[in-house]
Motif scaffolding. Structure first.
Motif, PDB file in Angstrom:
ATOM      1  N   VAL A  56       0.835  -1.199   0.000  1.00 41.07           N
ATOM      2  CA  VAL A  56       0.000   0.000   0.000  1.00 41.07           C
ATOM      3  C   VAL A  56       0.872   1.252   0.000  1.00 41.07           C
ATOM      4  CG1 VAL A  56      -1.773   1.277   1.263  1.00 41.07           C
ATOM      5  CG2 VAL A  56      -1.883  -1.211   1.151  1.00 41.07           C
ATOM      6  N   GLY A  57       1.983   1.200   0.748  1.00 39.49           N
ATOM      7  CA  GLY A  57       2.908   2.324   0.734  1.00 39.49           C
ATOM      8  C   GLY A  57       3.491   2.574  -0.637  1.00 39.49           C
ATOM      9  N   SER A  58       3.696   1.511  -1.406  1.00 39.42           N
ATOM     10  CA  SER A  58       4.210   1.670  -2.770  1.00 39.42           C
ATOM     11  C   SER A  58       3.218   2.436  -3.638  1.00 39.42           C
ATOM     12  CB  SER A  58       4.483   0.293  -3.384  1.00 39.42           C
ATOM     13  OG  SER A  58       5.445  -0.421  -2.635  1.00 39.42           O
ATOM     14  N   ILE A  59       1.947   2.163  -3.441  1.00 40.67           N
ATOM     15  CA  ILE A  59       0.928   2.901  -4.193  1.00 40.67           C
ATOM     16  C   ILE A  59       0.971   4.383  -3.839  1.00 40.67           C
ATOM     17  CG2 ILE A  59      -1.555   3.135  -4.577  1.00 40.67           C
ATOM     18  CD1 ILE A  59      -1.807   0.136  -4.058  1.00 40.67           C
ATOM     19  N   SER A  84       7.678   2.453 -16.617  1.00 38.77           N
ATOM     20  CA  SER A  84       9.090   2.724 -16.365  1.00 38.77           C
ATOM     21  C   SER A  84       9.252   3.718 -15.214  1.00 38.77           C
ATOM     22  CB  SER A  84       9.749   3.268 -17.627  1.00 38.77           C
ATOM     23  OG  SER A  84      11.102   3.604 -17.376  1.00 38.77           O
ATOM     24  N   ALA A  85       8.432   4.760 -15.211  1.00 38.91           N
ATOM     25  CA  ALA A  85       8.502   5.746 -14.123  1.00 38.91           C
ATOM     26  C   ALA A  85       8.080   5.135 -12.801  1.00 38.91           C
ATOM     27  CB  ALA A  85       7.615   6.947 -14.464  1.00 38.91           C
ATOM     28  N   ILE A  90       9.517   3.253  -7.313  1.00 36.43           N
ATOM     29  CA  ILE A  90       9.465   2.266  -6.229  1.00 36.43           C
ATOM     30  C   ILE A  90      10.855   1.741  -5.896  1.00 36.43           C
ATOM     31  CG2 ILE A  90       8.598  -0.012  -5.592  1.00 36.43           C
ATOM     32  CD1 ILE A  90       6.074   0.607  -7.156  1.00 36.43           C
ATOM     33  N   THR A  91      11.618   1.365  -6.920  1.00 37.28           N
ATOM     34  CA  THR A  91      12.964   0.858  -6.653  1.00 37.28           C
ATOM     35  C   THR A  91      13.854   1.943  -6.058  1.00 37.28           C
ATOM     36  OG1 THR A  91      13.606   1.354  -8.948  1.00 37.28           O
ATOM     37  CG2 THR A  91      12.832  -0.883  -8.462  1.00 37.28           C
ATOM     38  N   SER A 377      17.230  11.757  -0.707  1.00 31.89           N
ATOM     39  CA  SER A 377      17.740  11.353  -2.017  1.00 31.89           C
ATOM     40  C   SER A 377      16.660  11.203  -3.077  1.00 31.89           C
ATOM     41  CB  SER A 377      18.502  10.024  -1.894  1.00 31.89           C
ATOM     42  OG  SER A 377      17.638   8.987  -1.465  1.00 31.89           O
ATOM     43  N   GLU A 378      15.413  10.897  -2.654  1.00 31.59           N
ATOM     44  CA  GLU A 378      14.355  10.660  -3.626  1.00 31.59           C
ATOM     45  C   GLU A 378      13.228  11.677  -3.556  1.00 31.59           C
ATOM     46  OE1 GLU A 378      14.561   8.338  -5.974  1.00 31.59           O
ATOM     47  OE2 GLU A 378      16.509   7.686  -5.196  1.00 31.59           O
ATOM     48  N   GLY A 379      13.276  12.558  -2.558  1.00 31.64           N
ATOM     49  CA  GLY A 379      12.229  13.561  -2.426  1.00 31.64           C
ATOM     50  C   GLY A 379      10.895  13.014  -1.969  1.00 31.64           C
TER      51      GLY A 379
END
Length: 414
Positions: A56-59, A84-85, A90-91, A377-379
């Motif tokens: 759910v956090g990934s969503i 791709s985005a 996620i990664t 690092s990822e905002g």
């Protein structure tokens, strides 16, 4: 011999070798029962709760990523850009979480790369000890929601000893830690005493004691001669004396200190208390059925007081850890850093078992350490990590929901 003679009879086909003979096959249901016990066990539900929360956090990560939202605008024309985005978001997010909590794969050397793991262990130490305090009370049928107040009182007591008492090392450190544990024990024991003598619900009492503890510490930090630093107008104490600071375990390059080893010792002590001592047996008996325990001759009221004293001392150890280890600059009113409430989540995830709480504390320590890396690092908003933690609590509190999502068999009633 005819062809008919070569065919086994119906009786021979249905017959099976007698149990215990050399030709008897393994029990057909053995592995089925083992698999069922695993899939219906509490550990599996806890693991799947974490997994579901991460999904759910990934969503939510996808919903907050600018590139993903931009690619979603023309997904029907170029769906490959969206996927791709999404993959990159996620990664990148969980890669940053790993680099910030376990090992920084971008570091130049091993000593720098391993620093995130030491930060995880540092954050985990107070979560483990406070979680043990909450979990121990859970095992006795009590809800210790007063972790914040107990940590504040413990931190104030340990900080007072650490700044106002002049003793040599390591005696100074021992006395400061003991003062923190004693303050936490007395503050939680008050709730246990009210529960035993008047029947006052411990949830209400501990929540109210959180406010009382906060304002007591705030008063002490705002009053000259108690905890407030001389000449200061802010509610803050002096820095801890060097003789009262928890020593670092891996040198000045890392922030990991003795508090983590104290947390491991606490895990072993609580495990022994619950599993190997008669006192722990009384705790568990009262937690299962206080009326039956009373009928068996157990003093339930006295048990409530004792368990809250011990639970408060464990939460108090977390408060002392914050003041003498992490917050070496002095005592403040926000020294608990939300740990008093996070400990409830840790205890729930660990199923109130000492080693389960240890694992849950390490997991949440990793969330705390890696959340800042995700943001830098990822905002990604650090609040996403808090949402994941909250979802873990939600799913753990609803095992039928987790079993329904993953189509697990229902747990059989005993």
């Amino acid at each position: 011999m005819t062809h008919a003679d070569e065919q086994p009879t119906e009786v021979e086909t249905q017959a099976s070798p007698p149990p215990g003979s050399e030709d008897s096959p393994p029990e057909a249901g053995r592995w089925h029962e083992t698999l069922r016990s695993i899939t219906t066990g509490n550990a599996m539900v806890a693991f799947l709760s974490v997994l579901l929360a991460v999904l759910v956090g990934s969503i939510m990560i996808l919903a907050t990523d600018e590139e993903v939202r931009s690619a979603a605008g023309y997904i029907t024309a170029r769906p490959g850009d969206f996927f791709s985005a999404a993959r990159e978001a996620i990664t990148g997010a969980y890669g940053a979480l790993f680099r910030g909590s376990i090992y920084n794969t971008r570091a130049e050397d091993f000593q720098t790369g391993i620093r995130p793991l030491t930060e995880t262990l540092k954050f985990a130490a107070p979560l483990i000890t406070a979680g043990l305090g909450v979990g121990l009370a859970f095992r006795a049928g009590l809800f210790n929601i007063g972790g914040r107040g107990q940590m504040l009182l413990a931190g104030g007591a340990a900080g007072w000893v650490g700044t106002q008492v002049d003793l040599p090392f390591p005696l100074h450190l021992v006395v400061a830690v003991a003062a923190g544990m004693l303050a936490g024990a007395l503050w939680a024991g008050l709730a246990g005493l009210l529960k035993a003598r008047t029947g006052a619900h411990e949830v209400i009492v501990t929540i109210m004691l959180n406010y009382v503890g906060f304002y007591l510490v705030f008063y002490a930090l705002s009053t000259q001669g108690i905890l407030q630093a001389p000449g200061s107008i802010n509610p803050k104490s002096l820095p801890m004396d060097d003789s009262a600071v928890l020593p670092k375990l891996a040198g000045d390059r890392y922030n990991l200190h003795l508090g983590f080893l104290l947390a491991l010792v606490a895990v072993v002590v609580v495990w022994w208390l619950l599993s190997r001592s008669s006192l722990g047996y009384r705790f568990r008996a009262v937690g299962v059925n206080p009326h039956a325990a009373r009928t068996a001759g157990i003093d339930v009221g006295r048990t409530y007081v004792i368990v809250m004293l011990i639970a408060g001392s464990l939460v108090g150890l977390a408060g002392a850890n914050q003041v003498l280890g992490t917050v070496t600059s002095g005592v403040t009113v926000d020294l608990d850093a939300g740990i008093g409430f996070d400990a409830i989540t840790v205890a729930l995830l660990g199923r109130s078992r000492p080693f389960g709480i240890l694992a849950a504390g390490l997991l949440f320590g990793a969330f705390k350490a890696g959340g800042f890396s995700m943001q830098a690092s990822e905002g990604i908003p650090v609040d996403i990590v808090l949402v994941i933690q909250s979802l873990i609590v939600l799913f753990i509190a609803a095992p039928p929901l987790v079993r329904a999502v993953f189509r697990l068999p229902a747990k059989e009633a005993k």
